[in-house]
Design an enzyme around this catalytic site. Structure first.
Site, PDB file in Angstrom:
ATOM      1  N   HIS A   1       1.039  -1.050  -0.023  1.00  0.00           N
ATOM      2  CA  HIS A   1      -0.050   0.109  -0.057  1.00  0.00           C
ATOM      3  C   HIS A   1       0.968   1.148   0.043  1.00  0.00           C
ATOM      4  O   HIS A   1       1.461   1.529   0.959  1.00  0.00           O
ATOM      5  CB  HIS A   1      -0.945   0.043   1.319  1.00  0.00           C
ATOM      6  CG  HIS A   1      -1.781   0.972   1.213  1.00  0.00           C
ATOM      7  ND1 HIS A   1      -2.188   1.946   2.385  1.00  0.00           N
ATOM      8  CD2 HIS A   1      -2.920   1.392   0.352  1.00  0.00           C
ATOM      9  CE1 HIS A   1      -3.033   2.633   2.159  1.00  0.00           C
ATOM     10  NE2 HIS A   1      -3.669   2.372   0.900  1.00  0.00           N
TER      11      HIS A   1
ATOM     12  N   HIS B   1      -1.536  10.784  -2.853  1.00  0.00           N
ATOM     13  CA  HIS B   1      -2.642  10.165  -2.093  1.00  0.00           C
ATOM     14  C   HIS B   1      -3.836  11.438  -1.827  1.00  0.00           C
ATOM     15  O   HIS B   1      -4.743  11.398  -2.336  1.00  0.00           O
ATOM     16  CB  HIS B   1      -2.558   9.340  -0.871  1.00  0.00           C
ATOM     17  CG  HIS B   1      -3.890   8.755  -0.113  1.00  0.00           C
ATOM     18  ND1 HIS B   1      -4.350   9.501   0.665  1.00  0.00           N
ATOM     19  CD2 HIS B   1      -4.693   7.798  -0.325  1.00  0.00           C
ATOM     20  CE1 HIS B   1      -5.261   9.008   1.018  1.00  0.00           C
ATOM     21  NE2 HIS B   1      -5.607   8.152   0.372  1.00  0.00           N
TER      22      HIS B   1
END
Length: 481
Positions: free
Chosen positions: A245, A287
Site C-alpha cells: 500500500h 494520495h
C-alpha cells in the site's frame, strides 16, 4: 497461477534509516509466472485436454450431439451446413476456465454476413440461452468478430464487436480460439487477440458447441483445454498476493520511489499507488488532494504545476533519513518498475475526465507497461474511461461497502477484481465464492495484522493491500499450505 516474488533480497527494514542503507545493496528482477495446481474437478485439472478431435476416423467422436442441421465427417473434417437459421453440434462438459480452439473454413456462404461460432456456454440440448464467439466470413467488417448471447426470448444480445485483421472469406483455413475465465473471455483470430468481454452470463451446466448460420463450414483440430483460474485468483494453499500500500509505507514515506524500492526488494508482488494530475496535467503519485500532509508545501495538487511539485520535499515529514525525497511522476514510477522490476496496482484517485485518464493510459503505454499495470479506482467513470481507452488493462473497483450484487457490478464495469474494505468483506464473506465462480478476484484493503491475514486466507481472498508488505511476505513464508 501465482506470481513469483520480485527480488532476491530478504533483509528486513525495521527502521527508516536502516531501510535506506539496505537499498544500496539490493537488486530486483522481474518475477515470472509459474503454474500452481488449483482446486480441480474430479475428471480433469488445469492443462488437461477435455476435447481433441481431428475427425480422421471418419465419424463423429463419442459424446458429440448433432442438435440440428446437417453435420457430417468426410476427408478428415467435420462439415456443418445451415441454409438458414443456426445449426449446432454440442460436446465437451461444463468448464469455468478453458481454451477452445479450432481450424475453420467457410466452404460457402449465402452472404458475407453469415457466420460460424464457438459455443462457449451452450446447453447440451442446444436450447437458449447460450453464449458464442462469432466469426463472419466477412470478418473485416466492424462486427466481423463478436461475443453474443441468444436469449431465452430468441433475441440476440451482442455485447462486443471488432474487425478481424484479415478476411476469413471462403475456401481458406483460419485458426480461431477463445479463452474463458468465468464471465471474462478473449477472442483470438489467427493467433492474435482481437476482442475481450467481461459480459458472459454463465450457466451451471452449459457445454461447448460449434454453430453455423447461413453457411457451410468445415472444422478441423477442435480442442478444448481446461485452464487454471484467472491468474489473479489465488489457488487453494497458495500464499496471499502481497500488495504494498503506497509502497512499504510503514517504513518509508508513502508513494515515493524509496517506499517502492523497499517493498519490491522485500518481496511484494505489487506496488499500489495513487495518481492525480498537476495543474499542467502531469500525473503525479500522491494520495491526498493536497500536498500538506506528506510534503513541506501547501495547496491542492491540481493548483500546483509540475515544476512546483518537483521542488517539494516529500520525505522529511517521515524521518531525517528521507530528507530530499521527491514526489515521483507516474512516468518516473513506471520507468523504475520497468527497469528494476515490479508490477503496479495503479489507483486513479478522485474524479478524472476522460482526457485525464487518457493521459495516464498514454504514459503506461509509452513506458511499455500495459502488461504489468492493473488499474483500480473508487470512481466508476475512471474505470469506464480506462476500459474504453485500454481494454487490455485489467480493472478493479474499490468499495467501502459491498454492492448488493458484486458479480453484476463486475460485469457492468468489466472488472478483473473487486476490491472491498476488509470490514465490508468479512461481514459478508459469501460473495467471495460467487465472484470466484464469475472469474473475478478479490483484493482487500487495508490489512496490517496477522490475525486478519489468516482470516482472509481461510476465506479465500486473493490479494491483500497492506502497509506492512515485508511482514506479510514473511507471514506467507511461515504459513504455507
Amino acid at each position: 497461477m501465482v506470481f513469483t516474488r520480485f527480488g532476491a533480497g530478504r533483509a528486513r527494514a525495521t527502521t527508516p534509516g536502516r531501510a535506506v542503507v539496505g537499498l544500496l545493496a539490493l537488486t530486483a528482477t522481474v518475477g515470472t509466472l509459474t503454474a500452481v495446481d488449483a482446486t480441480t474437478p474430479a475428471a480433469a485439472a488445469p492443462g488437461s485436454v477435455i476435447v481433441s478431435a481431428n475427425f480422421d476416423t471418419g465419424g463423429l467422436p463419442a459424446g458429440w450431439r448433432a442438435v440440428d442441421g446437417s453435420w457430417t465427417v468426410k476427408n478428415g473434417r467435420l462439415y456443418g451446413a445451415a441454409a438458414s437459421g443456426s445449426n449446432k453440434i454440442t460436446f465437451g462438459r461444463h468448464l469455468n476456465d478453458f481454451r477452445f480452439e479450432a481450424t475453420v473454413r467457410f466452404e460457402s456462404v449465402t452472404e458475407a454476413t453469415r457466420w460460424t461460432a464457438l459455443g462457449l456456454d451452450v446447453p447440451a440440448a442446444g436450447t437458449p440461452p447460450w453464449w458464442i464467439a462469432t466469426l463472419r466470413s466477412g470478418s473485416t467488417a466492424s462486427n466481423g468478430i463478436e461475443f453474443a448471447q441468444l436469449t431465452t426470448a430468441n433475441s440476440w444480445n451482442v455485447t462486443n464487436t471488432a474487425a478481424a485483421p484479415s478476411a476469413a472469406g471462403t475456401g481458406r483455413d483460419v485458426s480461431i480460439a477463445a479463452e474463458v475465465h468465468g464471465i471474462n473471455a478473449r477472442w483470438f483470430f489467427a493467433g492474435r487477440e482481437v476482442l475481450r468481454t467481461s459480459s458472459l452470463q454463465r450457466s451451471t451446466g452449459g457445454t461447448q458447441a460449434l454453430i453455423v448460420n447461413g453457411a457451410t463450414v468445415s472444422f478441423d483440430n477442435v480442442k478444448v483445454t481446461e485452464l487454471a483460474p484467472s491468474p489473479y485468483i489465488r489457488p487453494v494453499g497458495a500464499p496471499l498476493t502481497v500488495i504494498a500500500h503506497r509502497g512499504a509505507s510503514a517504513v518509508a514515506p508513502e508513494n515515493t520511489l524509496v517506499a517502492q524500492d523497499i517493498a519490491r526488494s522485500n518481496g511484494a508482488d505489487w506496488i499500489e499507488n495513487d495518481v492525480q494530475p498537476s495543474k499542467d496535467g502531469v500525473p503525479f503519485v500522491l494520495h491526498d488532494s493536497t500536498v500538506d500532509r506528506t510534503t513541506n508545501g501547501t495547496g491542492a495538487i491540481r493548483n500546483l504545476t509540475s515544476t512546483q511539485l518537483k521542488q517539494l520535499d516529500a520525505g522529511s515529514w517521515f524521518g531525517p533519513a528521507f530528507v530530499g525525497v521527491r514526489i515521483p511522476t507516474l512516468a518516473e514510477q513506471l520507468a523504475d518498475l520497468r527497469t528494476r522490476g515490479g508490477r503496479l496496482l495503479l489507483e486513479i484517485k478522485g474524479a478524472h475526465t476522460k482526457a485525464e485518464v487518457g493521459r495516464i493510459i498514454d504514459i503506461v503505454r509509452a513506458e511499455q507497461m500495459t502488461g504489468r499495470v492493473f488499474i483500480q479506482s473508487f470512481e466508476t467513470n475512471a474505470l469506464k474511461y480506462s476500459y474504453e481507452l485500454a481494454p487490455e488493462i485489467p480493472l478493479g473497483l474499490l468499495r467501502s461497502t459491498l454492492d448488493a450484487d458484486p458479480v453484476a457490478v463486475a460485469r457492468q464495469y468489466h472488472l478483473t477484481a473487486y476490491n472491498p474494505a476488509v470490514a465490508a468483506l468479512t461481514a459478508r464473506p459469501a460473495v467471495i465464492a460467487s465472484l470466484h465462480t464469475a472469474g473475478v478476484a478479490l483484493m482487500v484493503w487495508t490489512v496490517d495484522s496477522a490475525s486478519q491475514w489468516q482470516q482472509l486466507k481461510t476465506l479465500g481472498v486473493d490479494g491483500v493491500i497492506t502497509n506492512r508488505s515485508p511482514e506479510l511476505v514473511d507471514w506467507n513464508a511461515a504459513n504455507l499450505g
